[in-house]
Motif scaffolding. Structure first.
Motif, PDB file in Angstrom:
ATOM      1  N   GLY A   1      45.712  44.907  61.418  1.00  0.00           N
ATOM      2  CA  GLY A   1      46.170  44.011  60.376  1.00  0.00           C
ATOM      3  C   GLY A   1      46.376  44.768  59.075  1.00  0.00           C
ATOM      4  N   GLN A   2      46.839  44.056  58.052  1.00  0.00           N
ATOM      5  CA  GLN A   2      47.227  44.672  56.794  1.00  0.00           C
ATOM      6  C   GLN A   2      46.061  44.947  55.859  1.00  0.00           C
ATOM      7  OE1 GLN A   2      47.125  41.496  57.267  1.00  0.00           O
ATOM      8  NE2 GLN A   2      46.922  40.369  55.361  1.00  0.00           N
ATOM      9  N   GLY A   3      44.884  44.453  56.151  1.00  0.00           N
ATOM     10  CA  GLY A   3      43.750  44.675  55.269  1.00  0.00           C
ATOM     11  C   GLY A   3      43.583  43.559  54.255  1.00  0.00           C
ATOM     12  N   THR A   4      42.353  43.186  54.020  1.00  0.00           N
ATOM     13  CA  THR A   4      42.052  42.174  53.008  1.00  0.00           C
ATOM     14  C   THR A   4      40.865  42.667  52.178  1.00  0.00           C
ATOM     15  OG1 THR A   4      41.553  39.818  52.647  1.00  0.00           O
ATOM     16  CG2 THR A   4      40.564  40.839  54.587  1.00  0.00           C
ATOM     17  N   GLN A   5      40.989  42.543  50.865  1.00  0.00           N
ATOM     18  CA  GLN A   5      39.974  43.073  49.957  1.00  0.00           C
ATOM     19  C   GLN A   5      38.782  42.128  49.857  1.00  0.00           C
ATOM     20  OE1 GLN A   5      39.950  46.085  48.007  1.00  0.00           O
ATOM     21  NE2 GLN A   5      37.826  45.447  47.633  1.00  0.00           N
ATOM     22  N   VAL A   6      37.596  42.694  50.003  1.00  0.00           N
ATOM     23  CA  VAL A   6      36.347  41.962  49.768  1.00  0.00           C
ATOM     24  C   VAL A   6      35.612  42.682  48.647  1.00  0.00           C
ATOM     25  CG1 VAL A   6      34.107  41.352  50.717  1.00  0.00           C
ATOM     26  CG2 VAL A   6      36.158  41.088  52.116  1.00  0.00           C
ATOM     27  N   THR A   7      35.312  41.951  47.589  1.00  0.00           N
ATOM     28  CA  THR A   7      34.605  42.518  46.451  1.00  0.00           C
ATOM     29  C   THR A   7      33.353  41.695  46.190  1.00  0.00           C
ATOM     30  OG1 THR A   7      36.684  43.281  45.466  1.00  0.00           O
ATOM     31  CG2 THR A   7      34.746  43.194  44.037  1.00  0.00           C
ATOM     32  N   VAL A   8      32.216  42.374  46.177  1.00  0.00           N
ATOM     33  CA  VAL A   8      30.939  41.701  45.949  1.00  0.00           C
ATOM     34  C   VAL A   8      30.362  42.209  44.636  1.00  0.00           C
ATOM     35  CG1 VAL A   8      28.678  41.166  46.884  1.00  0.00           C
ATOM     36  CG2 VAL A   8      30.593  41.600  48.438  1.00  0.00           C
ATOM     37  N   SER A   9      30.184  41.314  43.689  1.00  0.00           N
ATOM     38  CA  SER A   9      29.656  41.693  42.370  1.00  0.00           C
ATOM     39  C   SER A   9      28.141  41.543  42.351  1.00  0.00           C
ATOM     40  CB  SER A   9      30.292  40.849  41.287  1.00  0.00           C
ATOM     41  OG  SER A   9      29.963  39.490  41.464  1.00  0.00           O
ATOM     42  N   SER A  10      27.515  42.371  41.551  1.00  0.00           N
ATOM     43  CA  SER A  10      26.040  42.325  41.470  1.00  0.00           C
ATOM     44  C   SER A  10      25.582  41.323  40.445  1.00  0.00           C
ATOM     45  CB  SER A  10      25.514  43.712  41.137  1.00  0.00           C
ATOM     46  OG  SER A  10      26.073  44.169  39.924  1.00  0.00           O
TER      47      SER A  10
ATOM     48  N   LYS B   1      26.339  41.986  49.938  1.00  0.00           N
ATOM     49  CA  LYS B   1      25.780  42.956  48.997  1.00  0.00           C
ATOM     50  C   LYS B   1      26.935  43.719  48.330  1.00  0.00           C
ATOM     51  CE  LYS B   1      21.854  43.764  52.109  1.00  0.00           C
ATOM     52  NZ  LYS B   1      21.107  44.794  52.879  1.00  0.00           N
ATOM     53  N   PRO B   2      26.706  44.274  47.153  1.00  0.00           N
ATOM     54  CA  PRO B   2      27.763  45.059  46.512  1.00  0.00           C
ATOM     55  C   PRO B   2      28.282  46.184  47.400  1.00  0.00           C
ATOM     56  CG  PRO B   2      26.053  44.560  44.924  1.00  0.00           C
ATOM     57  CD  PRO B   2      25.546  44.085  46.258  1.00  0.00           C
ATOM     58  N   GLU B   3      27.429  46.751  48.213  1.00  0.00           N
ATOM     59  CA  GLU B   3      27.865  47.844  49.093  1.00  0.00           C
ATOM     60  C   GLU B   3      28.767  47.373  50.231  1.00  0.00           C
ATOM     61  OE1 GLU B   3      24.726  47.147  48.126  1.00  0.00           O
ATOM     62  OE2 GLU B   3      23.289  47.518  49.767  1.00  0.00           O
ATOM     63  N   ASP B   4      28.948  46.066  50.375  1.00  0.00           N
ATOM     64  CA  ASP B   4      29.903  45.546  51.353  1.00  0.00           C
ATOM     65  C   ASP B   4      31.329  45.540  50.792  1.00  0.00           C
ATOM     66  OD1 ASP B   4      27.439  43.120  52.252  1.00  0.00           O
ATOM     67  OD2 ASP B   4      27.995  44.911  53.391  1.00  0.00           O
ATOM     68  N   THR B   5      31.474  45.860  49.531  1.00  0.00           N
ATOM     69  CA  THR B   5      32.791  45.899  48.916  1.00  0.00           C
ATOM     70  C   THR B   5      33.673  46.936  49.602  1.00  0.00           C
ATOM     71  OG1 THR B   5      31.980  45.171  46.760  1.00  0.00           O
ATOM     72  CG2 THR B   5      34.054  46.392  46.788  1.00  0.00           C
ATOM     73  N   ALA B   6      34.830  46.501  50.062  1.00  0.00           N
ATOM     74  CA  ALA B   6      35.740  47.375  50.802  1.00  0.00           C
ATOM     75  C   ALA B   6      37.007  46.594  51.144  1.00  0.00           C
ATOM     76  CB  ALA B   6      35.093  47.881  52.085  1.00  0.00           C
TER      77      ALA B   6
ATOM     78  N   GLN C   1      36.960  49.986  54.847  1.00  0.00           N
ATOM     79  CA  GLN C   1      37.187  51.294  54.239  1.00  0.00           C
ATOM     80  C   GLN C   1      37.103  51.189  52.736  1.00  0.00           C
ATOM     81  OE1 GLN C   1      40.979  53.103  55.262  1.00  0.00           O
ATOM     82  NE2 GLN C   1      40.142  55.163  55.019  1.00  0.00           N
ATOM     83  N   VAL C   2      36.407  52.154  52.136  1.00  0.00           N
ATOM     84  CA  VAL C   2      36.375  52.284  50.682  1.00  0.00           C
ATOM     85  C   VAL C   2      37.096  53.574  50.321  1.00  0.00           C
ATOM     86  CG1 VAL C   2      34.255  50.968  50.464  1.00  0.00           C
ATOM     87  CG2 VAL C   2      34.135  53.448  50.713  1.00  0.00           C
ATOM     88  N   PRO C   3      37.624  53.657  49.119  1.00  0.00           N
ATOM     89  CA  PRO C   3      38.376  54.850  48.724  1.00  0.00           C
ATOM     90  C   PRO C   3      37.556  56.121  48.886  1.00  0.00           C
ATOM     91  CG  PRO C   3      38.737  53.115  47.146  1.00  0.00           C
ATOM     92  CD  PRO C   3      37.669  52.619  48.069  1.00  0.00           C
ATOM     93  N   GLY C   4      38.156  57.135  49.490  1.00  0.00           N
ATOM     94  CA  GLY C   4      37.497  58.418  49.656  1.00  0.00           C
ATOM     95  C   GLY C   4      36.605  58.527  50.870  1.00  0.00           C
ATOM     96  N   LYS C   5      36.499  57.435  51.633  1.00  0.00           N
ATOM     97  CA  LYS C   5      35.654  57.464  52.827  1.00  0.00           C
ATOM     98  C   LYS C   5      36.463  57.077  54.048  1.00  0.00           C
ATOM     99  CE  LYS C   5      31.155  56.606  50.687  1.00  0.00           C
ATOM    100  NZ  LYS C   5      29.913  55.799  50.745  1.00  0.00           N
TER     101      LYS C   5
END
Length: 122
Positions: free
Chosen positions: A113-122, A85-90, A38-42
């Motif tokens: 589960g509690q959620g884990t952040q994945v951030t992909v930088s370009s 990819k950056p669009e996998d960030t969520a 999940q990303v914010p707003g979606k």
């Protein structure tokens, strides 16, 4: 029953991460296991699901890059993410359909589960 997810982090585009999610508690059996993001707003979206017979289903956006697997002896589901990819960030959430063993009966629990952040930088 509780789920504990781990393995998120910051990675550059093209890199890899492996997520893990272990269930604990009075577990009789686990049916489907899956990963959602999940990303914010979606809305939260399905990434990958694996049944208790090993059948898998993937979102089109991750097909060929992500692999879901499970270890029933460890009550654990994994998500190997390659070619990120950056669009996998969520925020990635694991889900397990747990059959809990009570003192008298069994009951089905749809557990997150509690959620884990994945951030992909370009």
């Amino acid at each position: 029953v509780q789920l504990q997810a781990s393995g998120g982090g910051l990675v550059k585009a093209g890199g890899s991460l492996r997520l893990s999610c272990v269930a604990s508690g009075s577990i009789f059996r686990i049916e489907d296991m899956g990963w959602y993001r999940q990303v914010p707003g979606k809305q939260r979206e399905m990434v990958a699901v694996i049944t208790n017979t090993g059948r898998t289903n993937y979102a089109d956006s991750v097909l060929g890059r992500f692999t879901i697997s499970r270890d029933n002896a460890k009550n654990t589901v994994y998500l190997q993410m390659n070619s990120l990819k950056p669009e996998d960030t969520a925020v990635y959430y694991c889900n397990q359909e747990v059959i809990e063993a009570g003192p008298i009966t069994l009951r089905a629990l749809d557990t997150w589960g509690q959620g884990t952040q994945v951030t992909v930088s370009s």
